[in-house]
Write a protein that holds these residues in place. Structure first.
Motif, PDB file in Angstrom:
ATOM      1  N   MET A   1      31.169  34.350  35.064  1.00  0.00           N
ATOM      2  CA  MET A   1      30.594  33.553  36.158  1.00  0.00           C
ATOM      3  C   MET A   1      29.865  34.478  37.142  1.00  0.00           C
ATOM      4  SD  MET A   1      32.542  30.715  38.507  1.00  0.00           S
ATOM      5  CE  MET A   1      32.730  29.375  37.357  1.00  0.00           C
ATOM      6  N   ASN A   2      28.705  34.022  37.628  1.00  0.00           N
ATOM      7  CA  ASN A   2      27.966  34.812  38.614  1.00  0.00           C
ATOM      8  C   ASN A   2      28.760  34.897  39.904  1.00  0.00           C
ATOM      9  OD1 ASN A   2      25.815  35.183  36.912  1.00  0.00           O
ATOM     10  ND2 ASN A   2      24.766  33.321  37.612  1.00  0.00           N
ATOM     11  N   LEU A   3      28.279  35.715  40.818  1.00  0.00           N
ATOM     12  CA  LEU A   3      28.946  35.857  42.115  1.00  0.00           C
ATOM     13  C   LEU A   3      29.121  34.486  42.780  1.00  0.00           C
ATOM     14  CD1 LEU A   3      29.682  37.919  44.603  1.00  0.00           C
ATOM     15  CD2 LEU A   3      27.523  37.019  45.475  1.00  0.00           C
ATOM     16  N   ILE A   4      30.318  34.267  43.303  1.00  0.00           N
ATOM     17  CA  ILE A   4      30.554  33.029  44.053  1.00  0.00           C
ATOM     18  C   ILE A   4      30.477  33.405  45.527  1.00  0.00           C
ATOM     19  CG2 ILE A   4      32.212  31.194  44.543  1.00  0.00           C
ATOM     20  CD1 ILE A   4      33.275  31.533  41.696  1.00  0.00           C
ATOM     21  N   LEU A 308      43.068  41.352  50.338  1.00  0.00           N
ATOM     22  CA  LEU A 308      42.752  40.148  49.577  1.00  0.00           C
ATOM     23  C   LEU A 308      41.234  40.006  49.419  1.00  0.00           C
ATOM     24  CD1 LEU A 308      43.701  37.608  48.150  1.00  0.00           C
ATOM     25  CD2 LEU A 308      43.965  36.481  50.364  1.00  0.00           C
ATOM     26  N   LEU A 309      40.519  40.296  50.500  1.00  0.00           N
ATOM     27  CA  LEU A 309      39.047  40.222  50.449  1.00  0.00           C
ATOM     28  C   LEU A 309      38.497  41.142  49.360  1.00  0.00           C
ATOM     29  CD1 LEU A 309      36.641  40.251  53.459  1.00  0.00           C
ATOM     30  CD2 LEU A 309      36.281  41.901  51.662  1.00  0.00           C
ATOM     31  N   MET A 310      39.043  42.379  49.310  1.00  0.00           N
ATOM     32  CA  MET A 310      38.563  43.356  48.316  1.00  0.00           C
ATOM     33  C   MET A 310      38.871  42.900  46.891  1.00  0.00           C
ATOM     34  SD  MET A 310      37.022  45.588  49.971  1.00  0.00           S
ATOM     35  CE  MET A 310      36.861  46.212  51.605  1.00  0.00           C
ATOM     36  N   ARG A 311      40.053  42.340  46.719  1.00  0.00           N
ATOM     37  CA  ARG A 311      40.419  41.887  45.369  1.00  0.00           C
ATOM     38  C   ARG A 311      39.542  40.714  44.940  1.00  0.00           C
ATOM     39  NH1 ARG A 311      45.246  44.198  43.336  1.00  0.00           N
ATOM     40  NH2 ARG A 311      45.083  42.723  41.603  1.00  0.00           N
ATOM     41  N   LEU A 312      39.275  39.820  45.865  1.00  0.00           N
ATOM     42  CA  LEU A 312      38.391  38.684  45.546  1.00  0.00           C
ATOM     43  C   LEU A 312      36.987  39.191  45.244  1.00  0.00           C
ATOM     44  CD1 LEU A 312      39.537  36.033  48.213  1.00  0.00           C
ATOM     45  CD2 LEU A 312      40.069  36.037  45.779  1.00  0.00           C
ATOM     46  N   ASP A 313      36.574  40.201  46.007  1.00  0.00           N
ATOM     47  CA  ASP A 313      35.244  40.782  45.799  1.00  0.00           C
ATOM     48  C   ASP A 313      35.140  41.360  44.383  1.00  0.00           C
ATOM     49  OD1 ASP A 313      32.658  41.432  46.676  1.00  0.00           O
ATOM     50  OD2 ASP A 313      33.262  43.467  47.183  1.00  0.00           O
ATOM     51  N   LEU A 314      36.198  42.079  43.976  1.00  0.00           N
ATOM     52  CA  LEU A 314      36.194  42.654  42.625  1.00  0.00           C
ATOM     53  C   LEU A 314      36.145  41.556  41.568  1.00  0.00           C
ATOM     54  CD1 LEU A 314      38.792  45.561  43.020  1.00  0.00           C
ATOM     55  CD2 LEU A 314      36.320  45.762  42.629  1.00  0.00           C
ATOM     56  N   ALA A 318      32.799  36.292  47.187  1.00  0.00           N
ATOM     57  CA  ALA A 318      32.505  36.870  48.505  1.00  0.00           C
ATOM     58  C   ALA A 318      33.054  35.967  49.597  1.00  0.00           C
ATOM     59  CB  ALA A 318      30.996  37.031  48.672  1.00  0.00           C
ATOM     60  N   VAL A 319      34.016  36.501  50.362  1.00  0.00           N
ATOM     61  CA  VAL A 319      34.586  35.764  51.502  1.00  0.00           C
ATOM     62  C   VAL A 319      34.568  36.688  52.718  1.00  0.00           C
ATOM     63  CG1 VAL A 319      36.061  34.314  50.048  1.00  0.00           C
ATOM     64  CG2 VAL A 319      36.966  36.471  50.981  1.00  0.00           C
ATOM     65  N   HIS A 365      37.461  27.764  40.315  1.00  0.00           N
ATOM     66  CA  HIS A 365      37.644  29.145  39.885  1.00  0.00           C
ATOM     67  C   HIS A 365      38.190  29.997  41.049  1.00  0.00           C
ATOM     68  CE1 HIS A 365      37.022  32.734  37.525  1.00  0.00           C
ATOM     69  NE2 HIS A 365      36.340  33.278  38.514  1.00  0.00           N
ATOM     70  N   THR A 366      37.655  29.767  42.243  1.00  0.00           N
ATOM     71  CA  THR A 366      38.115  30.527  43.417  1.00  0.00           C
ATOM     72  C   THR A 366      39.599  30.275  43.662  1.00  0.00           C
ATOM     73  OG1 THR A 366      35.911  30.407  44.397  1.00  0.00           O
ATOM     74  CG2 THR A 366      37.718  30.902  45.894  1.00  0.00           C
ATOM     75  N   LEU A 367      40.014  29.024  43.535  1.00  0.00           N
ATOM     76  CA  LEU A 367      41.431  28.703  43.766  1.00  0.00           C
ATOM     77  C   LEU A 367      42.318  29.449  42.762  1.00  0.00           C
ATOM     78  CD1 LEU A 367      43.527  27.082  45.348  1.00  0.00           C
ATOM     79  CD2 LEU A 367      43.158  25.167  43.767  1.00  0.00           C
ATOM     80  N   GLU A 368      41.896  29.428  41.521  1.00  0.00           N
ATOM     81  CA  GLU A 368      42.657  30.108  40.463  1.00  0.00           C
ATOM     82  C   GLU A 368      42.792  31.599  40.759  1.00  0.00           C
ATOM     83  OE1 GLU A 368      41.225  30.220  36.224  1.00  0.00           O
ATOM     84  OE2 GLU A 368      41.116  28.057  36.667  1.00  0.00           O
TER      85      GLU A 368
END
Ligand code: PLP
Length: 394
Positions: A1-4, A308-314, A318-319, A365-368
């Protein structure tokens, strides 16, 4: 999936239509809107059309729209200009503790010059009451500056009520509508707004362009010295391409507002429910109902927001976190702290801000990914582990 991309409260991508509308004014139609020749007249004509579009969107008249470099300049000008124009010996401002730094730091700066400022606190849901404003006002109050909607927790303030009060008391009313513009209905006359700040890059317009609405008759000094542009009030060559792009993006946003709001509210509420159902020890920040269509803000106990932000970024999401980088150290958000959240929990805050193109699939996908990462980080947390051992947490 592309960047969210879920950081639309920070900025939004430029609309393709806005880009194509503005491009000629960088290139072939590059004239200065103040020039008297043909090229200048072409630029002036499109600036005037853009001014009409923007005025119409908030129920203002075209000659009440002043182009600036963005929300920060509009906020600075509104506050400094209104204070400077006041003849009061003692000058007092009422604002809130949850304003954007463009307002807060301006007020703090003015305090150093002898202006008095009262910072009103919101309730635990992030809503500022008219009552608290009434209590803060005194005979020297020149200006009340309350944001339309908060950029971190999305709470919408009772702008009409505050506006009526200001009008009755003869106090100038400024609202920072940078986050509200595009999703909220705004009418400066019905809401008794005297000064209003907006910024194009929050509604798919270009960066570096904004507007300050100034009601006819409201006294406000010029902010910069220079040429006589903008009816002698705001000096500097008009940024014709950016102005055209701003109006184009605003028109497009407002044409699709209802459909996009409906979609974002559904995605927002499903996501909030999903988080609350699947992740224990989370706190939704900001009023559940009185919030922007695109704002979600949670604090996750036992987790550092930045981790958490960094892990989501990886993981391609992007949050934004609730902390601000101040002189090299991360400071907990003044907004989250102002609603009574502890320092520790304030550091555990993440904002998800949706855009017009956000999809159900992206949110699922973000929730997962969020559930997975919260679990991993909590398993690494010694505090969570010790609480678990105490039998307090599962
Ligand atoms: N006010 C609010 C509420 C904002 O969210 C922002 C931007 O984040 C600003 C002001 C500043 O706007 P600009 O980036 O156009 O200077």
């Amino acid at each position: 999936m592309n960047l969210i991309y879920l950081d639309n409260a920070a900025t939004t991508p430029l609309s393709e239509k806005a880009l194509s509308d503005m491009t000629p004014y960088f290139m072939t139609e590059f004239g200065n809107a103040s020039s008297l020749h043909q090229k200048g007249r072409i630029a002036k004509k499109v600036v005037d059309l853009a001014r009409d579009t923007i005025a119409h969107s908030i129920g203002a008249r075209s000659n009440e729209i002043y182009f600036t470099s963005g929300g920060t300049e509009s906020d600075n000008w509104a506050i400094r200009g209104a204070i400077k124009a006041s003849k009061n010996k003692v000058k007092h401002i009422v604002t809130s503790a949850i304003e954007h730094p463009a307002v807060l730091n301006t007020c703090q700066d003015l305090e150093r010059e002898g202006v008095l400022v009262t910072y009103v606190y919101p309730d635990k849901n992030g809503v500022i009451s008219l009552e608290s404003i009434k209590k803060a006002v005194n005979a020297n109050t020149v200006l009340i500056s309350i944001m339309f909607a908060n950029n971190e927790i999305g709470t919408i303030q009772p702008i009409s009520e505050i506006g009526s009060f200001c009008r009755a008391e003869g106090i100038v009313f400024h609202t920072d509508a940078v986050q509200a513009m595009g999703t909220m209905e705004i009418d400066v006359d019905k809401m008794n707004i005297d000064l209003l700040s907006m910024s194009a890059h929050k509604f798919n317009g270009p960066k570096g362009i904004g507007v300050l609405y100034i009601r006819t008759g409201v006294k406000i000094d010029r902010f910069m010295t220079g040429g006589e542009q903008e009816r002698g009030k705001r000096a500097g060559t008009l940024a014709t391409p950016l102005i055209v792009g701003m109006a184009s993006a605003l028109k497009e946003t407002l044409e699709n507002r209802e459909v996009n709001n409906e979609k974002m509210i559904r995605l927002r509420d499903d996501f909030i429910n999903g988080v609350q159902k699947n992740i224990p020890y989370v706190h939704l920040n900001g009023d559940r109902a009185k919030r922007l269509a695109n704002n979600i803000n949670f604090s996750f106990e036992f987790i550092e927001g930045e981790s958490l932000l960094m892990r989501l970024d990886l993981d391609g999401i992007a949050v934004s976190s609730g902390s601000a980088c101040a002189s090299g150290s991360l400071q907990a958000s003044h907004v989250i702290k102002a609603i009574g959240v502890s320092d520790e929990l304030a550091h555990s805050t993440i904002r998800f801000s949706l855009g017009k193109d956000t999809t159900q699939e992206q949110m699922n996908h973000t929730l997962e990914v969020l559930i997975k990462n919260v679990k991993v980080l909590r398993e690494m947390s010694p505090l969570y582990d010790s609480k678990k051992k105490e039998g307090k947490y599962v």
